[in-house]
Design a protein around this motif. Structure first.
Motif, PDB file in Angstrom:
ATOM      1  N   ARG A  67       0.815  -1.233   0.000  1.00  0.00           N
ATOM      2  CA  ARG A  67       0.000   0.000   0.000  1.00  0.00           C
ATOM      3  C   ARG A  67       0.840   1.270   0.000  1.00  0.00           C
ATOM      4  O   ARG A  67       0.341   2.356  -0.217  1.00  0.00           O
ATOM      5  CB  ARG A  67      -0.910   0.016   1.230  1.00  0.00           C
ATOM      6  N   GLU A  68       2.130   1.135   0.311  1.00  0.00           N
ATOM      7  CA  GLU A  68       2.975   2.333   0.431  1.00  0.00           C
ATOM      8  C   GLU A  68       4.038   2.425  -0.659  1.00  0.00           C
ATOM      9  O   GLU A  68       4.828   3.371  -0.675  1.00  0.00           O
ATOM     10  CB  GLU A  68       3.650   2.357   1.807  1.00  0.00           C
ATOM     11  N   TRP A  70       3.863   3.285  -3.623  1.00  0.00           N
ATOM     12  CA  TRP A  70       3.699   4.426  -4.544  1.00  0.00           C
ATOM     13  C   TRP A  70       4.835   5.417  -4.342  1.00  0.00           C
ATOM     14  O   TRP A  70       5.166   6.188  -5.243  1.00  0.00           O
ATOM     15  CB  TRP A  70       2.342   5.104  -4.312  1.00  0.00           C
ATOM     16  N   ILE A 161      -2.649   0.480  -4.153  1.00  0.00           N
ATOM     17  CA  ILE A 161      -2.436   1.907  -3.877  1.00  0.00           C
ATOM     18  C   ILE A 161      -3.643   2.744  -4.303  1.00  0.00           C
ATOM     19  O   ILE A 161      -3.866   3.826  -3.784  1.00  0.00           O
ATOM     20  CB  ILE A 161      -1.118   2.424  -4.501  1.00  0.00           C
ATOM     21  N   ASN A 164      -6.104   2.603  -1.380  1.00  0.00           N
ATOM     22  CA  ASN A 164      -5.760   3.586  -0.333  1.00  0.00           C
ATOM     23  C   ASN A 164      -6.600   4.848  -0.436  1.00  0.00           C
ATOM     24  O   ASN A 164      -6.887   5.496   0.558  1.00  0.00           O
ATOM     25  CB  ASN A 164      -4.312   4.076  -0.516  1.00  0.00           C
ATOM     26  N   VAL A 165      -6.880   5.251  -1.679  1.00  0.00           N
ATOM     27  CA  VAL A 165      -7.539   6.547  -1.902  1.00  0.00           C
ATOM     28  C   VAL A 165      -9.002   6.354  -2.313  1.00  0.00           C
ATOM     29  O   VAL A 165      -9.601   7.201  -2.961  1.00  0.00           O
ATOM     30  CB  VAL A 165      -6.773   7.382  -2.954  1.00  0.00           C
ATOM     31  N   ASN A 234      -2.278   9.749  -3.398  1.00  0.00           N
ATOM     32  CA  ASN A 234      -1.610   9.215  -2.203  1.00  0.00           C
ATOM     33  C   ASN A 234      -0.655  10.230  -1.579  1.00  0.00           C
ATOM     34  O   ASN A 234      -0.466  10.256  -0.366  1.00  0.00           O
ATOM     35  CB  ASN A 234      -0.837   7.931  -2.548  1.00  0.00           C
TER      36      ASN A 234
END
Length: 272
Positions: A67-68, A70, A161, A164-165, A234
């Motif tokens: 998820r991170e 990006w 990712i 996430n948004v 993100n």
DNA sequence: GTCCTGCATGGAAGATTCGC
DNA sequence: GCGAATCTTCCATGCAGGAC
């Protein structure tokens, strides 16, 4: 950029990272020269600086969750490949029929029985590979068929990712939400039709393979734009927002031929 | 058209273990 | 003993096939 990120430091949380940014420390160099970190954390940032200088994307791949990841995009944008595979299904006997790869130089198709095996060495040339749901689908399939690969290449899965948004759903649904609709009749096809096209090609149907490649190219060519959206959303509200992930110019898929008659035939079959 | 399946993965939450 | 780190379990998600 990566040197605005602290979340990969062992024991660090989002809250701690935000605290650090709020205190005015937004880069590794600032953090190393501040009194905000202990000696262990400072050594870790020095190791991170070295890894970035050496273009060691795997170092960061292993330290950021899906998820991170990006955060890796701007630093490795010139060494990034966008990838999507097509298969004959998910059963025990299913196999990869083709894989499309898009990079700054354009689109290339790797087809079973022709050049699919080239992928192992081709993928080694990139520092970052971007897929949609590749963690669960594309990459395990490629590893199953081609053996170990991506040993030196990071992997960003857009599905995670984008989630996430708040962008949740399949590739085509998210394209619609982002206003990236495709104009042609190929948008009516699904993964099942890709299986039909492959079977038709095996039976000697003219233009079936080129239509399958065009279908794949349409999927792959939307990944860079979605990656740009994912990075922008993100990074919003973080020091990374001042940087951009500018994807390669959208590949003009209309350069690739396809048989609209076949597409219409498949769409009619699907509605019966 | 809808629902379920099989598979792989990530994340959240709770349980357990470890270190100071 | 407490807080942090790690492990385990459960749930959600994508994909395509198949049954109804």
């Amino acid at each position: 950029m990566l040197n605005n990120s602290f979340l990969h430091i062992p024991g660090f949380t989002i809250d701690k990272e935000e605290e650090l940014w709020a205190s005015g420390v937004t880069t590794w160099a600032q953090a190393i020269n501040s009194d905000k970190l202990d000696s262990k954390q400072v050594r870790f940032l020095e190791r991170s600086t070295q890894a970035l200088n050496e273009r060691d994307s795997i170092f960061f791949n292993e330290r950021f969750t899906a998820r991170e990841r990006w955060r890796l995009l701007p630093d490795f944008k010139n060494e990034t490949a966008f990838l999507d595979i097509e298969t004959t299904g998910l059963g025990k006997d299913a196999y990869i029929t083709m894989c499309g790869i898009l990079d700054a130089t354009g689109f290339n198709a790797y087809v079973r029985g022709d050049n699919l095996d080239d992928l192992v060495s081709i993928l080694d040339e990139y520092k970052l590979v971007v897929t949609f749901n590749g963690i669960s689908f594309d990459i395990p399939w490629l590893k199953k068929e081609l053996g170990p690969l991506l040993n030196d290449t990071s992997h960003v899965d857009l599905m995670h990712i984008l989630r996430n948004v708040g962008l949740i759903g399949g590739l085509k649904k998210i394209e619609r939400i982002c206003g990236l609709d495709r104009g042609d009749d190929l948008s009516l096809l699904s993964g099942r039709d890709a299986v039909s096209l492959w079977n038709m090609a095996q039976e000697g149907e003219p233009h079936a393979l080129e239509t399958l490649i065009r279908y794949n190219a349409e999927d792959v060519s939307s990944l860079p734009k979605l990656t740009e959206v994912a990075y922008k959303r993100n990074s919003q509200g973080t020091p990374m927002a001042k940087h951009q992930f500018l994807p390669p110019a959208r590949f003009d898929t209309s350069l690739l031929p396809y048989d609209s008659g076949l597409v219409r035939y498949l769409c009619r079959s699907a509605t019966k």
